[in-house]
Design an enzyme around this catalytic site. Structure first.
Site, PDB file in Angstrom:
ATOM      1  N   LYS A  46     -12.748  -2.139   1.968  1.00 40.88           N
ATOM      2  CA  LYS A  46     -12.213  -3.290   1.240  1.00 40.88           C
ATOM      3  C   LYS A  46     -13.376  -4.188   0.867  1.00 40.88           C
ATOM      4  CE  LYS A  46      -8.411  -5.390  -0.098  1.00 40.88           C
ATOM      5  NZ  LYS A  46      -7.218  -4.776  -0.687  1.00 40.88           N
ATOM      6  N   ASP A 104      -7.442  -6.058  -6.643  1.00 43.57           N
ATOM      7  CA  ASP A 104      -6.533  -6.724  -5.715  1.00 43.57           C
ATOM      8  C   ASP A 104      -6.340  -8.146  -6.259  1.00 43.57           C
ATOM      9  OD1 ASP A 104      -4.921  -6.834  -3.381  1.00 43.57           O
ATOM     10  OD2 ASP A 104      -6.514  -7.722  -2.219  1.00 43.57           O
ATOM     11  N   GLY A 110       6.572 -14.887  -3.580  1.00 39.97           N
ATOM     12  CA  GLY A 110       5.496 -14.476  -4.477  1.00 39.97           C
ATOM     13  C   GLY A 110       6.032 -13.618  -5.619  1.00 39.97           C
ATOM     14  N   GLY A 121       4.302 -12.412  -8.240  1.00 39.86           N
ATOM     15  CA  GLY A 121       3.142 -11.926  -8.988  1.00 39.86           C
ATOM     16  C   GLY A 121       3.357 -10.503  -9.477  1.00 39.86           C
ATOM     17  N   VAL A 180       3.287  -7.513  -8.055  1.00 38.87           N
ATOM     18  CA  VAL A 180       4.196  -6.661  -7.282  1.00 38.87           C
ATOM     19  C   VAL A 180       5.571  -7.330  -7.156  1.00 38.87           C
ATOM     20  CG1 VAL A 180       4.566  -5.438  -5.118  1.00 38.87           C
ATOM     21  CG2 VAL A 180       2.250  -5.717  -5.985  1.00 38.87           C
ATOM     22  N   GLY A 181       5.569  -8.611  -6.795  1.00 38.36           N
ATOM     23  CA  GLY A 181       6.828  -9.327  -6.572  1.00 38.36           C
ATOM     24  C   GLY A 181       7.758  -9.235  -7.780  1.00 38.36           C
ATOM     25  N   ALA A 201       2.734  -7.833   0.922  1.00 37.41           N
ATOM     26  CA  ALA A 201       1.497  -8.537   1.271  1.00 37.41           C
ATOM     27  C   ALA A 201       0.749  -7.811   2.390  1.00 37.41           C
ATOM     28  CB  ALA A 201       1.822  -9.960   1.711  1.00 37.41           C
TER      29      ALA A 201
END
Ligand SMILES: NC(=O)c1ccc[n+]([C@@H]2O[C@H](COP(=O)([O-])OP(=O)(O)OC[C@H]3O[C@@H](n4cnc5c(N)ncnc54)[C@H](O)[C@@H]3O)[C@@H](O)[C@H]2O)c1
Length: 353
Positions: free
Chosen positions: A80, A114, A176, A178, A180-181, A256
């Site tokens: 990451k 990400d 959230g 965003g 994905v949400g 998340a």
């Protein structure tokens, strides 16, 4: 923070601190385990309050990637990267310089987007390195497949924890709205789920209300709603001693990363409150499955097939947790470590044969 003590305890192989004077780039690349293949992990851009906070995030997220790949049955390692910057200070030159640092690892680390990066940014990073994924947006792109995995995870959790309820009878609180949400809300709406949504951006919640008939709530209200599922789709650390006093939902299932502020303490409290927690790195593996598919040239059908297995893996974890009387967090960790050990043994045997 004692750096070597932390990396040794968490099992990291390598941490690279990247600094480029000209573009003011400050980034940390953490490689947790590259034993099964290149370490894969997306890059997050975030205005961390301190360097220690950034490092902790990189270390924890990269270890999560190792477990994520193992639970998803993908033969890669975990890594990451975090770029320490305010989103408004992001420049193409900075991302290009970052790409050159990724390139210096010669393919040991492969990255993508990400939080606060978009596919366009990944194309900019690609000017400095070819070791990037997530640019082709196959099967709709990582956010779409992550949302599909979370939706299937919610389905599995409802079947396990609330066996008398159908999906069209449940209420889900999405934190959230965003990348994905928003896609998750679409799938939930199609399944007839009643949605409650919050976001720091009013524009995003208004869109979800218009498109999917969701009820908008304030960010601080989301935890205490009388719902069946709490779906954290914003940032990590939201399952903690404060929010656990408020949570009424019997299921936690969202995209998340690092949802539990303290993995051991908070997974134990979650269990004692009879809340079924879907381990974050298991339920949100859809994005990794997508970009790995892109890397090996899989088609859309094969990628969706891989994402669908998240449903079965979660059931395996729920039953393991029940059978061994351990938290779902511990059950997924044991499943991942077991698979990693077996894969490494097989690799060693193949080498010596
Ligand atoms: N994008 C992927 O494929 C993917 C894959 C795996 C995991 N994740 C994880 O899922 C999470 C969301 O990813 P994303 O790509 O949708 O990010 P995103 O940046 O598109 O969306 C996050 C949303 O959360 C909102 N938000 C931030 N703080 C909030 C708060 N306190 N209350 C309510 N809303 C808040 C933001 O305004 C934003 O709309 C991240 O933790 C990410 O690491 C994403």
């Amino acid at each position: 923070m004692n750096l070597f003590e932390s990396t040794q305890k968490m099992g990291h192989e390598q941490v690279l601190f990247c600094h480029d004077n000209k573009t003011n780039l400050r980034a940390i690349i953490a490689i947790h385990d590259a034993g099964l293949g290149a370490a894969m992990g997306a890059t997050r851009l975030w205005p961390y309050a301190s360097e220690e906070e950034a490092l902790k995030d990189a270390l924890r997220l990269s270890r999560g990637m190792t477990y994520k790949a193992a639970c998803a049955g993908i033969p890669v390692g975990g890594g990451k990267a975090v770029i320490i910057a305010k989103p408004e200070h992001k420049t193409d030159e900075m991302l290009e310089a970052y790409g050159r640092f990724v390139d210096s690892l010669n393919g040991r680390f492969i990255t993508g987007q990400d939080v606060n990066l978009c596919p366009e940014d990944v194309r900019t990073i690609r000017r400095g390195t070819r070791h990037v994924v997530g640019v082709s947006e196959q099967a709709g792109g990582p956010a779409v497949t992550t949302a599909l995995g979370v939706f299937l995870g919610i389905k599995a959790a409802v079947e396990f924890r609330l066996p008398n309820k159908e999906l069209n009878q449940i209420r889900v609180a999405v934190q959230g709205a965003g990348n994905v949400g928003k896609n998750l809300c679409q799938l939930l709406h199609q399944a007839g789920v009643e949605i409650f949504v919050t976001d720091l951006s009013r524009e995003r919640t208004e869109e979800i209300k218009q498109l999917y008939g969701a009820t908008i709530v304030q960010p601080e209200e989301i935890y205490s709603l009388d719902v069946d599922v709490f779906a954290p789709c914003a940032l990590g650390g939201v399952i903690n001693c404060t929010t656990l006093l408020l949570l009424k939902a019997p299921i936690i299932a969202g995209c998340a990363n690092n949802q539990l502020e303290d993995e051991v303490l908070h997974s134990t409290i979650v269990e004692s409150k009879e809340i079924l927690y879907c381990p974050d790195y298991v339920i949100n593996a859809g994005g990794l499955i997508n970009v790995y598919g892109e890397m090996i040239g899989a088609n859309d059908e094969e990628i969706i097939d891989g994402v669908s297995r998240i449903y079965d893996t979660l059931f395996e974890i729920f039953f393991k947790s029940k059978r061994e009387n351990i938290t779902t967090h511990e059950a997924s960790k044991r499943l991942a470590e077991d698979r990693i050990m077996k894969a490494k043994n097989q690799k060693m045997l193949a080498k010596t044969a």
